[in-house]
Write a protein that holds these residues in place. Structure first.
Motif: not given
Length: 308
Positions: A63-81
Motif C-alpha cells: 500500500w502507499p504510505a498514509d499517516p492516517r491509516i495503519s497497514f502493520t499488524a502485530p505478529r501475534a494478532a495475524q491469523p493463520h487461517g
C-alpha cells in the motif's frame, strides 16, 4: 459457471479467524485442518459452500504510505487461517448447528490444532461476491493469480457497524470490483466481536489484540501492484474517516470442501488421496456410482437441506 451468482444465493456467511497451536508445526496444523477437521464439515448438512483460506503474513508494503491509516499488524494478532462457510437459509444454518458433528464433535476437535479462534456470522444478505472472473467454484491449492484477504479495522473503537458496512460495501468494494484488473472480489461485513459464535471447549475465544475487524474483502488481481492504485483512488474518498487499519494477508492456498451444497473430492477423501488419484489417472475413482458405494448416496449427492 457463474460463481458469483451461486455464492450470492446464500443468505448467511460464517467467518472464523484461527491461530494455530504454538506447540505444533504450522504444516501439521494445516494438514489436520484440511484432511481431518475439514472433512467433518463436508459430512454435516446445511452448508452451501465451505472453504479454508491459508494465510501468509501481513504485507504492509503493498500500500502507499498514509499517516492516517495503519497497514502493520502485530505478529501475534495475524491469523493463520480462515474458514468461510455459506448457508442458503436460516433453516440450513439450524440444521447444521443441530447435527452431532457441528454440535459436539467439531467443537471438541478444534483443540487438536487451534490455539485461538473467533467466529462471526455476517449480517443476513450482506456478504456479497461482486465479481468473479476466475470462475472456479471448487478451488484447490495455490491461487492462480495473486489473492488476498484484506481485513478492516474501524477508525473509532465505537464506530457504528452499519455505517462502516455501508462504506466498505458501497464506497470501497463496489468501485474496486469495476477495475478490469480485479478478477475476484467478495466483501464480508462483520458484526462487532463479542464472543465466538462457534463453541470450542478449551480453546480461547479472545481476540489476540485490541483491534478487531468489522469486515474483510477477498481480492484476486492480475498483478499485486494493483493494490497500490486501488487504495490511492479510495483515499481521496475519505477512507481514513472510517478505516483505522487495513491488514493484508496473501492467500497461500484455498481448499474447497463443500461447493453448491455437495462435498468436493477433497471434502470426501482429503487432499492427499485426491492427488494420488489424479497422479495415477484413476478416473473411475471419481465415478458417481463408486463414490456412492464408498460414501453413501446422501453424502455424495448433497445432504438434504430442510425445506428444499
Amino acid at each position: 459457471m457463474d460463481t458469483a451468482r451461486e455464492e450470492n444465493a446464500a443468505d448467511l456467511a460464517l467467518t472464523a479467524f484461527c491461530w494455530w497451536r504454538a506447540d505444533l508445526p504450522h504444516s501439521v496444523a494445516e494438514t489436520y485442518w484440511r484432511d481431518v477437521h475439514g472433512i467433518m464439515f463436508a459430512r454435516a448438512p446445511g452448508l452451501w459452500q465451505y472453504r479454508q483460506l491459508r494465510l501468509a503474513a501481513n504485507r504492509p508494503d503493498l500500500w502507499p504510505a498514509d499517516p492516517r491509516i495503519s497497514f502493520t499488524a502485530p505478529r501475534a494478532a495475524q491469523p493463520h487461517g480462515m474458514p468461510h462457510g455459506l448457508f442458503l437459509s436460516e433453516s440450513d444454518l439450524t440444521a447444521f448447528a443441530r447435527h452431532p458433528l457441528p454440535a459436539r464433535t467439531i467443537p471438541q476437535d478444534t483443540g487438536n490444532f487451534i490455539g485461538r479462534i473467533g467466529a462471526l456470522l455476517s449480517p443476513r444478505r450482506r456478504g456479497t461476491t461482486l465479481v468473479d472472473r476466475i470462475g472456479d467454484p471448487a478451488a484447490q491449492g495455490s491461487p492462480r493469480v495473486p489473492a488476498f484477504v484484506l481485513c478492516f479495522v474501524p477508525a473509532a473503537p465505537d464506530a457504528a457497524a452499519e455505517a462502516f458496512h455501508e462504506y466498505l460495501v458501497d464506497r470501497v468494494a463496489a468501485p474496486w470490483s469495476e477495475h478490469p484488473g480485479v478478477l475476484r472480489l467478495r466483501v464480508e461485513p462483520l458484526p462487532p466481536y463479542d464472543r465466538s459464535v462457534m463453541r470450542s471447549p478449551g480453546v480461547p475465544h479472545r481476540w489476540p489484540a485490541e483491534d478487531t475487524y468489522l469486515g474483510w474483502i477477498e481480492l484476486a488481481v492480475r498483478d499485486e501492484n494493483l493494490l497500490r492504485s486501488l487504495l490511492a483512488g479510495t483515499a481521496a474518498d475519505g477512507l481514513a474517516r472510517y478505516v483505522g487499519a487495513v491488514h493484508t494477508y496473501p492467500i497461500r492456498e484455498i481448499y474447497t470442501l463443500v461447493s453448491q451444497g455437495r462435498p468436493t473430492d477433497v471434502g470426501l477423501r482429503g487432499y492427499p488421496a485426491v492427488q494420488a488419484i489424479t497422479a495415477a489417472g484413476a478416473t473411475a475413482q471419481r465415478d458417481q456410482a463408486t463414490l456412492e458405494l464408498l460414501f453413501g448416496e446422501e453424502t455424495v449427492r448433497g445432504l438434504d437441506r430442510p425445506g428444499r
